[in-house]
Each structure stands twice: as structure tokens, then as C-alpha cells.
Design a protein around this motif. Structure first.
Motif, PDB file in Angstrom:
ATOM      1  N   PHE A   1     -47.914  13.325   0.969  1.00 61.36           N
ATOM      2  CA  PHE A   1     -46.505  13.417   0.593  1.00 61.36           C
ATOM      3  C   PHE A   1     -46.225  12.949  -0.831  1.00 61.36           C
ATOM      4  CE2 PHE A   1     -46.598  13.179   5.212  1.00 61.36           C
ATOM      5  CZ  PHE A   1     -45.810  14.270   5.543  1.00 61.36           C
ATOM      6  N   GLY A   2     -47.238  12.489  -1.550  1.00 56.73           N
ATOM      7  CA  GLY A   2     -47.063  12.126  -2.957  1.00 56.73           C
ATOM      8  C   GLY A   2     -46.216  10.904  -3.186  1.00 56.73           C
ATOM      9  N   GLN A   3     -46.201   9.977  -2.240  1.00 58.28           N
ATOM     10  CA  GLN A   3     -45.361   8.783  -2.346  1.00 58.28           C
ATOM     11  C   GLN A   3     -45.822   7.889  -3.499  1.00 58.28           C
ATOM     12  OE1 GLN A   3     -45.808   5.389   0.520  1.00 58.28           O
ATOM     13  NE2 GLN A   3     -43.777   6.071   1.192  1.00 58.28           N
ATOM     14  N   THR A   4     -44.853   7.439  -4.306  1.00 59.69           N
ATOM     15  CA  THR A   4     -45.114   6.458  -5.362  1.00 59.69           C
ATOM     16  C   THR A   4     -44.985   5.053  -4.786  1.00 59.69           C
ATOM     17  OG1 THR A   4     -44.314   7.921  -7.120  1.00 59.69           O
ATOM     18  CG2 THR A   4     -44.372   5.561  -7.597  1.00 59.69           C
ATOM     19  N   VAL A   5     -45.961   4.205  -5.084  1.00 58.12           N
ATOM     20  CA  VAL A   5     -45.982   2.852  -4.531  1.00 58.12           C
ATOM     21  C   VAL A   5     -45.814   1.848  -5.665  1.00 58.12           C
ATOM     22  CG1 VAL A   5     -47.303   1.166  -3.213  1.00 58.12           C
ATOM     23  CG2 VAL A   5     -47.513   3.609  -2.671  1.00 58.12           C
ATOM     24  N   PRO A   6     -44.670   1.128  -5.721  1.00 55.60           N
ATOM     25  CA  PRO A   6     -44.495   0.108  -6.752  1.00 55.60           C
ATOM     26  C   PRO A   6     -45.396  -1.094  -6.475  1.00 55.60           C
ATOM     27  CG  PRO A   6     -42.634   0.106  -5.249  1.00 55.60           C
ATOM     28  CD  PRO A   6     -43.491   1.270  -4.864  1.00 55.60           C
TER      29      PRO A   6
ATOM     30  N   GLY B   1     -52.003  -3.712   0.705  1.00 59.18           N
ATOM     31  CA  GLY B   1     -53.426  -3.882   0.419  1.00 59.18           C
ATOM     32  C   GLY B   1     -53.984  -2.988  -0.669  1.00 59.18           C
ATOM     33  N   LEU B   2     -53.133  -2.166  -1.291  1.00 61.10           N
ATOM     34  CA  LEU B   2     -53.609  -1.343  -2.401  1.00 61.10           C
ATOM     35  C   LEU B   2     -53.904  -2.217  -3.614  1.00 61.10           C
ATOM     36  CD1 LEU B   2     -54.249   1.340  -3.708  1.00 61.10           C
ATOM     37  CD2 LEU B   2     -51.799   1.729  -4.035  1.00 61.10           C
TER      38      LEU B   2
END
Length: 518
Positions: A423-428, A436-437
Motif C-alpha cells: 500500500f506504499g505507506q510512509t512511516v515517520p 521495529g523498523l
């Protein structure tokens, strides 16, 4: 926002800059553009490069130690005399070491590496037909790089690297006869590698490696004497090839105006036992093009093979980690080109995941696409508060690469990995730490300093122990029983190590251990 630079950081950057200046002057001397009798003016060089005089002086002093320049009292630096025999000797040495590596590779090379060579050879032939000099030189470099790595002889490869830095690789394609000779000779090399054979001739004169010296020398002779006979006697050096290199001011590095590529797209600087690798294309938000892919793989391998490097920090220049793969460099790429461009990326990811050296990513600003892949494979990710992670490969019609389909689910779980990849979600950054990223959240502008602190902690641990842990953690394919067997073997080996003896002694004496990695 300004970030304070430590003395060690400033020194590392200055050394990196002086190395670039030294490489530039070597090219000028080897290509005949600057000759004995002409003085090298420090102020003029500094002005042309847009830098201070200090790194220029350091570079020329370094070249004086190499015998490339002399220092005339009260007059300045001058190129040392350079003869055709000197040039031929350098290429003979290059041919010897490259030939030895090729001979050793013949008994070790894998099917995947042979496929990589086939793809690179196809690119070379396409570039030769199109007369694309930059692509020709890149393909040749990649072809021999695969062979050198396959040889499994890092010290011999290091000796070759010392010799190669004196060869003006940027000018190879201007040497009459070299391009076709390299295409033809590669077919002989591939046939020998497939057969697993290496003759004395192959060891002594590696195809292609010795060819530039012969062609370059013969070209000099013909230009000087007006004859086509390569056996003609000595003569003065001929005019330099067209396309004299000039340096321009460039944000974050030096640039050759003939191929529009930064001289150092990945910089390396040591901070004690930690090496910092910086993705350095700030004008493109550190987008990863082919030269950067190849350079990064080289630097990662060099760090992994260096016993003096106990930890590595990977970061990006100018407040951005990386905008991902350079989309502009993908235009018109056929199947062979696509496979070839992935080879150095896969090598980098494989090394970071499996080598014994801890890797820490310092992420400021955007980490997109392949940038996320490089961060995710690291052992620890430090994220600044303004960092953001986005892996929207679907927006350009591609699938995640750089091992992200392997690393991301391990870090965040399959469900969250799908949110990013499908879904191409951007994670701040704050959310990245929650899932855990990322492993550490720090104020903007401090990611590198925090990563260096984390690296120092890792560097203080027993290197053999850290390496064993990384090897076992990378074996996600093992069942519990097989993992316990592998654990038993690793632990048995560590019990007999000098580091374990030092660790026991330090514990008993209540002092910090001094591990040596043996």
C-alpha cells in the motif's frame, strides 16, 4: 540547522579530499596532461577545485612520497619524469596480479558469478557498439571486479588495487584498439573460467589487464613518430587525449566534467575502530545510481575484510539518507542491464547481513525505496525525529529490491510489511521505532553522533562473538534442531579463542576487556 563537527570528523573529511586531489593529479600525470618540467601551483589547483590549499598540499606531499612528484627548493612541486617504460611497468604489474586472481577464480567461481559475467559482457558489447565510453569503462570495471572477488584472495586484490590507482582508467576508451581487444579477450576469459583452467600465460598476462598498457604505449609511439609500427624507438610523449579533465565546484565532492559523475559517490572515514560510509550525491538526494552501487559494494567489502574496523556506520550526506534507486538511470535498461545493476546491490546486502562486522544506519530525512532496504539490513537503525521511511515501489511499477522482502518482515512483521510494500505507506521516525523498523530515536541532526556512540559500544565487544551471533541470526532457514547444532559448533570454537580467555581474565580482575579478535 548546523551540526558541530568533531576534530576527528574534520580530519577524516580533509584526508578524503586530499585523496581525491591526489587521484586527480595521478590521472593528469599518467595521461600526459601534466609533465615533467611543469610546476603544479597549489593556489591555482585550490582555486580550480574550489577548496583550500591545505588538502592540495597534503595530496602533493603524498604523491611526493610515492615518487610521482618532486619538490624543487623554493620553486614548488613538479611531476617526476615519466617514461613509456614506467607506464608499461605499471600495466605489467597490473596484468600479473589480475592474471593471478583470474587463475585462482577459475577453481572457485560459481554459476551465479558466471551468469553475472555474461550479463556484464553483454552490456560491454552494447556499449562498445554505441561507443559509450563511460558505459564501456563501467562494464570493464564490473567484469574484473566479479573475477577479483571470486578469487578469494583479498591481499592479492589489495595489491592489485594499489597498482590500479596509477592507471588512468577514465581514458581507457580513448586508447586505440583497447575497446575491441577487451571485448575479444573477455570471451577467452569466460571460456577459461567455465573450463576451470588457468595456464601460465593466463597467470602472467591476464587478458584486458595488460592490453591497456600495450595499446597506450603504442598509441604514444605512433602519435609521437607519425608511424603505425609499434616497435618504433623512443620518442617524446604525445599530446594528451581530448577531453582534458577540469574540476568544478560541486556540492559534496569533485566532479569530472566529461562524465558528470562525482569522483567519490561513497566516502569513507575512520573514527577510531568505526568506519563511516556516506552516500554522497547530495544534488540528487543521494539517489543510488550505478557508480554508487558499485562503489558502495567495494567499500562495504573493504570494511568487512579489515580487521581494524570493528563497526561500520552507513549514512547519507546533506541531511538525507537516500531517495532510493536513481530512476533516471533506469531508462531503456534491458533484462541484462537490470540484472547487472542488481548484482552490486545484492552483494552489499549479503555482506551487511552475514559479515561479522556490526552495521549501524544513521538516518536523517528521507529513506526511500532502496534506501529503506539498506537501512533495514543494518544491525541497528538510528532515526532522527525528521526521518521517514517509504518503500512505495508500486508507484514506479517495480517490486521491492535490495533484500527488503526478506529484512522488512523480520523487522516489523508480515502485516506491517504489507502496509509499506503493498500500500506504499510512509512511516515517520517515531512510528518506525514503535514497530521495529528503527531501533533508536534521536533529535534531528544528531543521528550520526548517536550512531557513532552505538558503534563504539559494539566495537568494545569481542569481535569473534559478535561475528558468530550475526552468522547464526542470518540463518533463518534453519530448524531449531539445526540451529542448536550450529550453535554448538560456534560455541565450541569460541571456547578456544584468545578473546574468551581475555574475557574471563577481565571478569576476574574487574577491568574492561581488551579483545583482539582471535
Amino acid at each position: 540547522m548546523s551540526v558541530a563537527i568533531s576534530g576527528d570528523q574534520a580530519l577524516g573529511r580533509r584526508r578524503q579530499l586530499s585523496d581525491e586531489v591526489a587521484a586527480y593529479v595521478r590521472d593528469l600525470i599518467m595521461s600526459g596532461q601534466v609533465r615533467h618540467g611543469e610546476f603544479l601551483r597549489l593556489e591555482r589547483i585550490a582555486e580550480d577545485l574550489g577548496i583550500s590549499v591545505t588538502p592540495v598540499r597534503e595530496a602533493l606531499l603524498s604523491l611526493r612520497g610515492e615518487g610521482f612528484v618532486t619538490l624543487e627548493p623554493r620553486r614548488g612541486f613538479m611531476p617526476a619524469p615519466l617514461t613509456r617504460q614506467d607506464v608499461q611497468d605499471l600495466f605489467e604489474a597490473q596484468a600479473y596480479f589480475a592474471g593471478e586472481l583470474a587463475a585462482r577464480a577459475a577453481g572457485r567461481i560459481t554459476g551465479a558469478e558466471l551468469e553475472s559475467l555474461d550479463r556484464t559482457q553483454a552490456l560491454l558489447e552494447e556499449a562498445s557498439k554505441a561507443r559509450d565510453s563511460a558505459a564501456i569503462e563501467r562494464a570493464n570495471h564490473q567484469f574484473h571486479r566479479v573475477i577479483n572477488l571470486s578469487a578469494g584472495s583479498p591481499k592479492t586484490a589489495w595489491l592489485l588495487q594499489l597498482v590500479v590507482r596509477y592507471a588512468p582508467r577514465r581514458f581507457y576508451s580513448s586508447i586505440e584498439g583497447w575497446t575491441q581487444a577487451s571485448v575479444d579477450d573477455h570471451h577467452l576469459v569466460l571460456a577459461a573460467l567455465r573450463a576451470g583452467t588457468a595456464t601460465r600465460h593466463g597467470r602472467r598476462c591476464a587478458p584486458t589487464s595488460g592490453t591497456p598498457g600495450l595499446c597506450w604505449s603504442c598509441t604514444w609511439r605512433r602519435r609521437a613518430s607519425g608511424t603505425s609500427d609499434p616497435a618504433d624507438g623512443p620518442g617524446p610523449l604525445p599530446p594528451a587525449p581530448e577531453g582534458r579533465i577540469s574540476y568544478k565546484k560541486f556540492p559534496g565532492g569533485l566532479m569530472d566534467d566529461r562524465d558528470s559523475e562525482p569522483a567519490r559517490v561513497v566516502t569513507a572515514a575512520d573514527h577510531g575502530a568505526t568506519r563511516v560510509l556516506t552516500l554522497n550525491r547530495p544534488e540528487a538526494r543521494n539517489a543510488i545510481d550505478i557508480p554508487m552501487r558499485e562503489r558502495l559494494a567495494d567499500e562495504v567489502r573493504r570494511a568487512a575484510d579489515d580487521p581494524g574496523v570493528r563497526a561500520v556506520v552507513l549514512t547519507g550526506a546533506a541531511g538525507t539518507f537516500s531517495a532510493g534507486g536513481d530512476v533516471r538511470s533506469m531508462e531503456g535498461a534491458g533484462p541484462d542491464a537490470v540484472r547487472a545493476r542488481l548484482d552490486p546491490v545484492h552483494e552489499t546486502v549479503r555482506l551487511i547481513a552475514t559479515c561479522g562486522t556490526p552495521f549501524i544506519a544513521a538516518v536523517e530525512g528521507a529513506a526511500a525505496g532502496l534506501g529503506v532496504s539498506l537501512a533495514a539490513v543494518c544491525d541497528h537503525v538510528v532515526a532522527a525525529e525528521d526521518a521517514r521511511f517509504v518503500a512505495a515501489f508500486g508507484k514506479v511499477g517495480l517490486v521491492a529490491d535490495g533484500g527488503l522482502l526478506w529484512t522488512l518482515p523480520q523487522r516489523v512483521g508480515m502485516g506491517r510489511a504489507k502496509q509499506m510494500l503493498v500500500f506504499g505507506q510512509t512511516v515517520p521516525a517515531p512510528r518506525a521505532c514503535e514497530i521495529g523498523l528503527a531501533d533508536s530515536l534521536v533529535p534531528s541532526g544528531t543521528a550520526l553522533d548517536a550512531a557513532l556512540e552505538r558503534a563504539a559500544e559494539a566495537a568494545a565487544l569481542a569481535p569473534l562473538s559478535v561475528a558468530a551471533a550475526k552468522r547464526l541470526l542470518a540463518r533463518t532457514d534453519l530448524s531449531l534442531e539445526r540451529l542448536l547444532e550450529a550453535e554448538r559448533e560456534e560455541q565450541t570454537a569460541l571456547f578456544g579463542s584468545a578473546d574468551f580467555a581475555e574475557g574471563r581474565a577481565a571478569f576476574a580482575e574487574r577491568r574492561p576487556p581488551r579483545f583482539e579478535g582471535r
